[in-house]
Scaffold this motif. Structure first.
Motif, short mmCIF file in Angstrom:
data_model
loop_
_atom_site.label_atom_id
_atom_site.label_comp_id
_atom_site.label_asym_id
_atom_site.label_seq_id
_atom_site.Cartn_x
_atom_site.Cartn_y
_atom_site.Cartn_z
N GLU A 10 0.96 -1.18 0.01
CA GLU A 10 0.18 0.10 0.17
C GLU A 10 0.89 1.26 0.09
O GLU A 10 1.90 1.31 0.62
CB GLU A 10 -0.75 -0.04 1.25
N ASP A 11 0.51 2.25 -0.78
CA ASP A 11 1.20 3.46 -0.63
C ASP A 11 0.89 4.58 -0.01
O ASP A 11 1.33 5.69 0.19
CB ASP A 11 1.53 3.91 -2.24
N ASN A 12 -0.67 4.50 0.39
CA ASN A 12 -1.19 5.80 1.10
C ASN A 12 -1.01 5.61 2.68
O ASN A 12 -1.43 4.73 3.14
CB ASN A 12 -2.85 5.46 0.91
N GLU A 13 -0.13 6.56 3.00
CA GLU A 13 0.03 6.50 4.35
C GLU A 13 -1.13 6.42 5.46
O GLU A 13 -1.13 5.67 6.27
CB GLU A 13 0.91 7.90 4.67
N ASP A 15 -3.95 4.98 4.95
CA ASP A 15 -4.37 3.65 4.69
C ASP A 15 -3.64 2.57 5.55
O ASP A 15 -4.04 1.86 6.09
CB ASP A 15 -4.81 3.18 3.29
N ASP A 61 -2.91 -3.29 -2.87
CA ASP A 61 -3.65 -2.12 -3.40
C ASP A 61 -3.48 -2.48 -4.99
O ASP A 61 -2.38 -3.00 -5.46
CB ASP A 61 -3.10 -0.83 -3.18
#
Length: 143
Positions: A10-13, A15, A61
């Motif tokens: 996942e790249d969204n901090e 999330d 993701d």
């Protein structure tokens, strides 16, 4: 029960933090590792030694930097050593095209991330409840 190893790609901090917090709230012992882009995920699995323990479960993701989650999924499911690892697509995409492609490429589950924080935490709890308390994960028998 022995701890379960979860790999979150996942790249969204935000999330990442929510997912880790949701897993930590449970009474189940988990080890959560995070990889922030698709190329790093492929590199992680490619560099694994035969003796290294693969994760028990992958939360993946689709919209990742460098390589998409679709590409990571195809790599995992084409590799004899990793294809039995359950891969849960956890993504913001509700596109029919993404859903169909993920299942075509042997994703074990597809979950569209809820926008509401409470709903997101609830969804992570349900993932944990099913994949850890109900389902039998093949990786756990390989030690």
């Amino acid at each position: 029960m022995k701890p379960i190893d979860i790999l979150l790609v996942e790249d969204n901090e935000g999330d990442i933090i929510l997912a880790i917090d949701a897993f930590e709230e449970s009474r189940i012992r988990n080890k959560i590792s995070v990889i922030r882009d698709g190329a790093a995920a492929i590199s992680f699995f490619t560099s694994m030694q035969r003796q290294a323990k693969a994760p028990d479960l992958v939360l993946l993701d689709i919209n990742l930097p460098k390589m998409s989650g679709h590409e990571v999924l195809v790599y995992l499911k084409a590799n004899e050593r990793f294809k039995s690892i359950p891969v849960i697509m956890l993504t913001t995409s509700s596109s029919k095209k993404d859903i169909v492609l993920c299942y075509k490429n042997q994703a074990n589950c597809y979950i569209t991330k809820p926008v509401d924080v409470a709903d997101f935490i609830y969804a992570i709890g349900k993932i944990e409840d099913f994949w850890i308390n109900i389902a039998t994960i093949p990786q756990r028998f390989k030690d």
